[in-house]
Scaffold this active site. Structure first.
Site, mmCIF file in Angstrom:
data_model
loop_
_atom_site.group_PDB
_atom_site.id
_atom_site.type_symbol
_atom_site.label_atom_id
_atom_site.label_comp_id
_atom_site.label_asym_id
_atom_site.label_seq_id
_atom_site.Cartn_x
_atom_site.Cartn_y
_atom_site.Cartn_z
ATOM 1 C CE1 TYR A 151 -1.024 -0.719 2.983
ATOM 2 C CE2 TYR A 151 -0.127 1.219 2.284
ATOM 3 C CZ TYR A 151 -1.177 0.389 2.993
ATOM 4 O OH TYR A 151 -1.992 1.247 3.612
ATOM 5 C CG ASP A 235 0.959 1.255 -6.056
ATOM 6 O OD1 ASP A 235 1.175 2.460 -6.164
ATOM 7 O OD2 ASP A 235 0.522 0.594 -5.072
ATOM 8 C CE LYS A 263 2.785 6.971 0.271
ATOM 9 N NZ LYS A 263 2.423 5.647 -0.152
HETATM 10 C C1 LIG Z 1 1.096 4.663 0.174
HETATM 11 C C2 LIG Z 1 1.023 3.991 -0.769
HETATM 12 C C3 LIG Z 1 -0.364 3.542 -1.226
HETATM 13 C C4 LIG Z 1 -1.747 3.898 -0.454
HETATM 14 O O1 LIG Z 1 -1.893 5.430 -0.631
HETATM 15 P P1 LIG Z 1 -2.626 5.979 0.380
HETATM 16 O O2 LIG Z 1 -2.685 7.559 -0.014
HETATM 17 O O3 LIG Z 1 -1.930 6.258 1.983
HETATM 18 O O4 LIG Z 1 -3.633 5.368 0.763
HETATM 19 C C5 LIG Z 1 -0.545 2.486 -2.268
HETATM 20 N N1 LIG Z 1 0.610 2.197 -2.905
HETATM 21 C C6 LIG Z 1 1.892 2.090 -2.427
HETATM 22 C C7 LIG Z 1 2.995 1.797 -3.097
HETATM 23 C C8 LIG Z 1 1.986 3.322 -1.461
HETATM 24 O O5 LIG Z 1 3.418 3.398 -1.006
#
Ligand SMILES: *Cc1c(COP(=O)(O)O)cnc(C)c1O
Length: 426
Positions: A151, A235, A263
């Site tokens: 994701y 990411d 985060k």
């Molecule tokens: C939460 C998350 C995102 C997206 O971040 P948001 O602040 O919710 O848009 C992208 N990549 C990873 C791995 C995530 O866990």
């Protein structure tokens, strides 16, 4: 007169949840909060402190969702509270560069030496979107190699083929291969190498439930990216500042070309960031031709909370203690499942882990999908009943924070042991 049969299948619905579903779609602003995977009425949050969360129904829980990983230090840590109060009095929004964003960028570059410059966004979604735009501009190539089940937020390209509302044409730019399958990645690179802008991945998959990289997987991808001229984008929205001060890159000793954060770096407030060497980052506007901007990008409150969250990591890093405590907790959970005769796989990386109800190792998204979701749902409900808050989905990570006391972790282990007994096959 006809009396209505009692709706036995329907649970009592609290007035607040009734109101929620009336004015919010599905009662939520992000789907997983609807508790669809586990059933029953969602737990709604009223307040929280440390590792304890109190619901609007007045129940208290030991929280292992922890803002889906954003709350490294737990709820309302005093240092972040103080920083937020001071920042709120000083400056809520200017729409101009301000000292706290310079300081947060400096801290990130200090923690990850390969990162010379940072661009802040309001969410991880935007940061991923900006990173791939930058990679496409730098390489002048369109395609992205990604990993099934990962994701990277909810931007069009990165959800192509996974939701309605995105033109099918976008999906042709995204090549998904199974996580931990270096041979499949190699084949995709052989086939599309000249067109690949980036290899994009979570260095530890967290959004399929935790799946650590197999030995050789990350270095293998690093080599593939370098050889094909694609950028390697990590990411690290979840892993950044969680697995180590230098994130997964430091932990596994593999350096990405671009790194995405979110985060944790916002200390509980909305944030995202892209970081990399100056040569790449300079393609962003206003120096370069790749546009990114935002009214709330680098928001003073997010920056202040982020600085307060990251600063102590340099002087008193919690990682060794988190590692020890989480390993202990996971060992207790594994023993409890074994003695209940419930086959589980517990995947862990540092202070994040997932309990998969599966007899087989979980190494990619398909393995996770094959786990017994119904068993997970009953396990989660049994935990809620005992005051333990785990994510309401079998495909999410649990997070341990320094705010969890030894006694709260023992409480979880004991509750989980009873919950495993509840879900054992008859
Ligand atoms: C939460 C998350 C995102 C997206 O971040 P948001 O602040 O919710 O848009 C992208 N990549 C990873 C791995 C995530 O866990």
């Amino acid at each position: 007169m006809k009396t209505r049969a009692p709706a036995r299948s329907r649970r009592a619905v609290t007035p607040l949840w009734e109101e929620a579903v009336r004015v919010l779609v599905g009662g939520v602003n992000s789907p997983v909060r609807g508790f669809r995977h586990v059933g029953g009425e969602p737990i709604l949050a009223r307040s929280a402190r440390g590792a304890t969360l109190t619901s609007t129904a007045g129940r208290t829980y030991v929280d292992f969702i922890m803002g889906w990983g954003a709350l490294l230090w737990g709820h309302q840590p005093p240092a972040i509270q103080r920083a937020l109060r001071a920042a709120g009095q000083r400056l809520v929004l200017a729409g101009l560069t301000h000292p706290a964003e310079i300081e947060l960028a400096r801290l990130i570059t200090q923690a990850l030496p390969a990162i010379e410059q940072v661009r802040f966004t309001v969410s991880g979604t935007e940061a991923c979107m900006t990173a791939i735009r930058l990679a496409r501009a730098v390489t002048n190539r369109p395609r992205l190699l990604v990993f099934a089940g990962s994701y990277h937020g909810h931007s069009d390209v990165l959800l192509a083929g996974q939701t309605a509302g995105i033109p099918a044409a976008l999906a042709q730019h995204v090549i998904p291969v199974p996580y931990n399958d270096l041979a499949a990645a190699q084949r995709a690179v052989d086939q599309h190498g000249k067109e690949l802008a980036a290899i994009l991945l979570e260095p530890v998959a967290a959004n399929t439930g935790v799946i650590p990289p197999a030995p050789g997987f990350l270095p293998g991808l690093r080599a593939l990216a370098t050889r094909s001229g694609a950028l390697l984008i990590f990411d690290e929205v979840v892993t950044g500042f969680r697995l180590a001060l230098g994130g997964a890159q430091a932990h596994f000793g593999v350096t990405a070309d671009l790194t995405v954060f979110g985060k944790i770096i916002g200390g509980g407030l909305p944030i995202g960031a892209v970081g990399g060497p100056r040569t790449l980052m300079q393609r962003l506007a206003p120096l370069g031709d790749v546009y990114h901007g935002g009214t709330f990008a680098g928001h003073p409150l997010s920056m202040a909370a982020g600085v307060a969250a990251l600063r102590p990591l340099f002087t008193a890093p919690p990682y060794a203690r988190l590692e020890r405590r989480t390993a202990q907790l996971v060992a207790a959970l594994a023993a409890a499942a074994r003695s209940a005769g419930v086959p589980v796989q517990i995947n862990r990386a540092g202070s994040m882990f997932t309990v998969f109800f599966s007899p087989r190792p979980v190494q990619q998204a398909r393995d996770a999908q094959e786990s017994r979701r119904e068993q997970f749902a009953r396990w989660a409900q049994a935990l809620y009943a005992q005051g333990i808050l785990v994510p309401p989905s079998p495909f999410e990570a649990l997070f341990v924070s320094p705010a969890h006391t030894e006694s709260q972790l023992r409480q979880f282990a004991a509750a989980a042991a009873r919950a495993f007994q509840d879900v054992r096959p008859a």
